[in-house]
Scaffold this motif. Sequence first.
Motif, PDB file in Angstrom:
ATOM      1  N   GLU A  18       0.827  -1.217   0.000  1.00 28.01           N
ATOM      2  CA  GLU A  18       0.000   0.000   0.000  1.00 28.01           C
ATOM      3  C   GLU A  18       0.858   1.263   0.000  1.00 28.01           C
ATOM      4  O   GLU A  18       0.490   2.268  -0.593  1.00 28.01           O
ATOM      5  CB  GLU A  18      -0.956  -0.024   1.190  1.00 28.01           C
ATOM      6  CG  GLU A  18      -2.012  -1.123   1.021  1.00 28.01           C
ATOM      7  CD  GLU A  18      -3.125  -1.052   2.039  1.00 28.01           C
ATOM      8  OE1 GLU A  18      -2.971  -0.332   3.047  1.00 28.01           O
ATOM      9  OE2 GLU A  18      -4.152  -1.738   1.821  1.00 28.01           O
ATOM     10  N   TYR A  40      -1.721  -6.140  -2.950  1.00 23.49           N
ATOM     11  CA  TYR A  40      -2.188  -5.079  -2.029  1.00 23.49           C
ATOM     12  C   TYR A  40      -2.100  -3.705  -2.695  1.00 23.49           C
ATOM     13  O   TYR A  40      -2.942  -2.840  -2.477  1.00 23.49           O
ATOM     14  CB  TYR A  40      -1.379  -5.097  -0.732  1.00 23.49           C
ATOM     15  CG  TYR A  40      -1.708  -6.299   0.139  1.00 23.49           C
ATOM     16  CD1 TYR A  40      -2.933  -6.396   0.779  1.00 23.49           C
ATOM     17  CD2 TYR A  40      -0.797  -7.342   0.296  1.00 23.49           C
ATOM     18  CE1 TYR A  40      -3.250  -7.508   1.559  1.00 23.49           C
ATOM     19  CE2 TYR A  40      -1.105  -8.449   1.070  1.00 23.49           C
ATOM     20  CZ  TYR A  40      -2.332  -8.522   1.705  1.00 23.49           C
ATOM     21  OH  TYR A  40      -2.648  -9.618   2.471  1.00 23.49           O
ATOM     22  N   LYS A  44      -5.390  -1.283  -3.545  1.00 27.51           N
ATOM     23  CA  LYS A  44      -5.384   0.119  -3.098  1.00 27.51           C
ATOM     24  C   LYS A  44      -5.562   1.051  -4.305  1.00 27.51           C
ATOM     25  O   LYS A  44      -6.327   2.033  -4.242  1.00 27.51           O
ATOM     26  CB  LYS A  44      -4.044   0.388  -2.400  1.00 27.51           C
ATOM     27  CG  LYS A  44      -3.863   1.761  -1.835  1.00 27.51           C
ATOM     28  CD  LYS A  44      -4.517   1.887  -0.495  1.00 27.51           C
ATOM     29  CE  LYS A  44      -4.436   3.314   0.018  1.00 27.51           C
ATOM     30  NZ  LYS A  44      -5.165   3.482   1.256  1.00 27.51           N
TER      31      LYS A  44
END
Length: 244
Positions: A18, A40, A44
């Motif tokens: 992230e 991830y 995001k």
Amino acid sequence: MYFGEDLEREELKKLAGEKAVEYVEDGMILGLGTGSTVEYSLRKLGMLVKDGLKIKGIPTSMHTRRIAKEENIPLTTFEENPEIDLTIDGADEVDSDLNLVKGGGGALTREKIIAYHSKKVIIVVDDSKVVKALGIDFALPVEVVKFGWASTKKALEQFGWQPAKQTLEEIGCTVELRKVMGDEPFITDNGNYILDCEFQRIDNPEELEKEINNVPGVVENGLFIGLANEVIVGGKQGILTLDR
Ligand code: 5RP
């Protein structure tokens, strides 16, 4: 206890994945890496796109293409956009010179093409991937065409014979055809095989990368030399950024 450790590792991957998205700017062409850590970043990115961020991505694998589609991340091609502003990708090993071993997911060839044509490459990993020397913990993936693969494998086995101080028993390179679901060979998105080459350690990654790619039948290998600009490491103490 093992379950707890796995959960913790996921948290560290999420932290790194992230964080990398903070480098993304409106209007950028992005290289979208492959793997559980960069997923991830993709999730995001999907949230930011939903909130109005304007970017276009080139995926490094069919798997990443599917995630990007799920997240409504607009996609583009090299034909439309030959130069990439920023690539975010994962890695299997990272050394102190930011050289990498990649290809655990079998996407190394597309990943290397995309990294090579990117102005900036950010790698996201948890701290277990940072190593003193490449090749100790992870077998080096090499993508090879199917034709003649058994002989290509034999040729690669010779790369264990590195001139070094260690004895040959310590240095041997063993090569395995990657398989899935029992005995079926793993097939890459390019329709090729992967040979996983287990070294005791890789002392000269720069040389080895070129030598392996000189073997006929080899499409590409998972040594990424001088391609990463920054590595974001998720650790128990928080985020650590390694750069050149
Ligand atoms: C795929 C890769 C991946 O980036 C690498 O295997 C790391 O994956 P993960 O984040 O799931 O550990 O090189 O070809």
